[in-house]
Design an enzyme around this catalytic site. Structure first.
Site, short mmCIF file in Angstrom:
data_model
loop_
_atom_site.label_atom_id
_atom_site.label_comp_id
_atom_site.label_asym_id
_atom_site.label_seq_id
_atom_site.Cartn_x
_atom_site.Cartn_y
_atom_site.Cartn_z
CG ASP A 1 -13.14 -9.44 -21.54
OD1 ASP A 1 -12.60 -10.50 -21.66
OD2 ASP A 1 -12.78 -8.35 -21.43
N GLY B 1 0.94 -1.22 -0.08
CA GLY B 1 -0.11 0.21 0.11
C GLY B 1 0.85 1.06 -0.03
CB CYS C 1 5.30 -3.98 0.38
SG CYS C 1 6.02 -2.31 0.20
CE1 TYR C 2 0.97 1.16 5.51
CE2 TYR C 2 -0.46 -0.78 5.67
CZ TYR C 2 -0.22 0.41 6.18
OH TYR C 2 -0.99 0.98 7.01
CG HIS D 1 5.83 -5.59 -4.51
ND1 HIS D 1 4.44 -5.36 -4.05
CD2 HIS D 1 6.48 -4.40 -3.91
CE1 HIS D 1 4.59 -4.24 -3.27
NE2 HIS D 1 5.59 -3.64 -3.34
CE LYS E 1 -9.36 -9.74 -21.65
NZ LYS E 1 -10.21 -9.01 -22.32
CD GLU F 1 2.78 -8.48 -5.25
OE1 GLU F 1 2.58 -7.37 -4.76
OE2 GLU F 1 3.87 -9.00 -4.60
#
Length: 516
Positions: free
Chosen positions: A230, A58, A85-86, A172, A372, A174
């Site tokens: 979509d 964040g 992180c945060y 991070h 997606k 991710e």
């Protein structure tokens, strides 16, 4: 919607732009993930009974007034927690560690040294490249903590609590820039949370069909078609759930790619037995866009006009109570703060936020929790044509946001014909399935050129091509020089009004994929 699956990981959002990316990484390991507000209580979490919890990053500092906090009893639930992180700083602070601003901030790729390769860093190299983005860090740990990893500027890049089930990483894992980040997340899920990976996309389909039927019942649904995967998957899912109680509306706004309007009608007539309404509204949209330059105004005008047309056409269809939208996770995170979190708005999406209240339609969004590539998998499972399933993403506002500046008929013609050439050459080179998204952008400037023996002062075209799995982060695609050369030659020779072609080599972040 919460998936009915025993293996579930909750992601507490503290304002990270990567919150949905974390969710995506968890799902890659066949564990269902759901993002919830950081304000969720320990009692609510106990009722959900997740296998694990992840605190996101964040933009705030944990020690400032009004910084996002969470119920401190969460760390006492005995459920494994991974702070990122945060999220790491907050968890450590709640467990009596000290967090302060750093002397030297870390942004970008950094070498991290792992000094404990058990559990969280199992099967991870001792020296790894990680992605840092922080101005604060843990500077002092109580004796109840152990250090797992460090960098040159960060003494506690990875930590764990000896008694509580809390782990933290300052970087991070991710993002793809952390080269072994997926392994770290997998370790958290399997080595620490004890997950076995029972969630599959077909289970999501079955749950979606049940949810759609439960929500809609005998009501009638209208679904807006854009020609992309979509909206097609949305229509297919709803049709499978409720049969002919769905009507599809396709609005030809004049902002589509070459031949796309005809292809949409053909595709749905050939593959669906739904009630299809085609509305021709090219002049109506162009009139509204006259003189408009600001991209957010363009989006709002197009979105508003689309809704007005929907309203007019839906009134002609009896018994409509629901509107179906192909809203995806990235649409949500880039448009509004997720789940009450403090995420900053990047850009608005025309299909997020629903219809005006006076229409009285209830939204049906079966793809709202998907990325997606997951939508494509569902499309394949539902038997949709391969060409449709793997069509490159196309923004709701269409070519209007790929024209920087005012949208006019002549500029649309230039861009539409250019885009056709770009896609033709990408297909000829066998790159279409390798490139995640490729398109042309018409820039709002002219440059000097020489065509024949005469001076020219004409338009500039930018080519954008990216590779990504989730569209939350993306790298620019290395199109071979000879292919770029062919594209450039064809565009300049065949498209009147263009004398220069440039190639966009920016990544997301910091850039977005679309230019507007």
């Amino acid at each position: 919607m919460i998936e009915e699956n025993n293996e579930k990981v909750l992601i507490l959002d503290f304002g990270s732009q990567y919150a949905q990316l974390i969710a995506r990484r968890v799902r890659e390991n066949n564990v269902f993930s759901e993002i919830v507000s950081h304000k969720i209580t320990a009692e609510q979490i106990k009722k959900i009974n997740p296998k694990g919890i992840i605190f996101t990053g964040g933009p705030a500092s944990v020690y400032v007034k009004n910084a996002p906090q969470c119920d401190e009893e969460i760390v006492d639930l005995g459920i494994p927690i991974l702070g990122i992180c945060y999220g790491m700083q907050l968890g450590c602070q709640m467990l009596k560690a000290t967090v302060k601003p750093t002397v030297s901030r870390e942004y970008g790729r950094t070498t991290c040294i792992v000094n404990d390769q058990s559990k969280l860093f199992k099967s991870v190299d001792k020296d790894i490249i990680v992605w840092m983005s922080h101005g604060d860090q843990v500077v002092e740990l109580p004796i109840e903590f152990e250090s797992l990893a460090f960098t040159h500027n960060c003494p506690y890049a990875g930590v764990k609590h000896k008694k509580k089930a809390f782990y933290g990483v300052q970087f991070h894992p991710e993002v793809t820039h952390t080269l072994q980040g997926s392994q770290i997340i997998r370790n958290f899920l399997y080595e620490i949370c004890g997950c076995t990976g029972t969630w599959k996309i077909d289970s999501y389909i079955e749950k979606s069909l049940h949810d759609i039927h439960s929500q809609v019942g005998d009501g009638r649904v209208v679904c807006g078609l854009s020609g992309g995967v979509d909206s097609a998957v949305t229509a297919a899912l709803i049709h499978k759930a409720i049969g002919n109680h769905i009507s599809c509306i396709f609005v030809d706004n004049g902002l589509l790619r070459d031949y796309e309007a005809d292809e949409v009608v053909k595709t749905f007539k050939d593959n669906f037995t739904v009630d299809l309404h085609v509305i021709h509204a090219r002049e109506r949209f162009l009139d509204k866009l006259k003189g408009v330059i600001d991209p957010e105004k363009k989006r709002k005008i197009i979105g508003h006009e689309f809704i007005e047309i929907f309203k007019e056409e839906a009134k002609r269809i009896s018994g409509v109570k629901f509107l179906a939208q192909g809203t995806l996770y990235p649409d949500v995170i880039e448009s509004i703060p997720a789940h009450g979190g403090p995420t900053v708005t990047i850009k608005s999406h025309h299909n997020v936020g629903g219809l005006p209240a006076e229409l009285g339609f209830e939204l049906v969004e079966p793809l709202r929790f998907l990325f997606k590539d997951e939508v494509r998998k569902i499309g394949e499972e539902l038997g949709l044509p391969e060409e449709l399933v793997w069509r490159h993403p196309f923004p709701g506002p269409g070519l209007a946001i790929r024209i920087i500046g005012e949208v006019t008929k002549p500029r649309l013609e230039i861009l539409r014909n250019t885009d056709k050439i770009v896609i033709e050459e990408i297909r000829k080179a066998g790159l279409y399935r390798s490139v995640s998204q490729c398109f042309a952008v018409l820039l709002p400037l002219s440059t000097v050129g020489v065509m024949g023996d005469e001076r020219s002062y004409e338009n500039v075209i930018a080519i954008r091509a990216v590779e990504t799995t989730d569209f939350m982060t993306a790298d620019w695609y290395r199109i071979p020089h000879e292919v770029l050369g062919t594209i450039s030659n064809r565009v300049i020779n065949e498209i009147k009004g263009v004398n220069r072609v440039v190639y966009d080599i920016s990544t997301k972040p910091p850039s977005t994929i679309e230019w507007e």
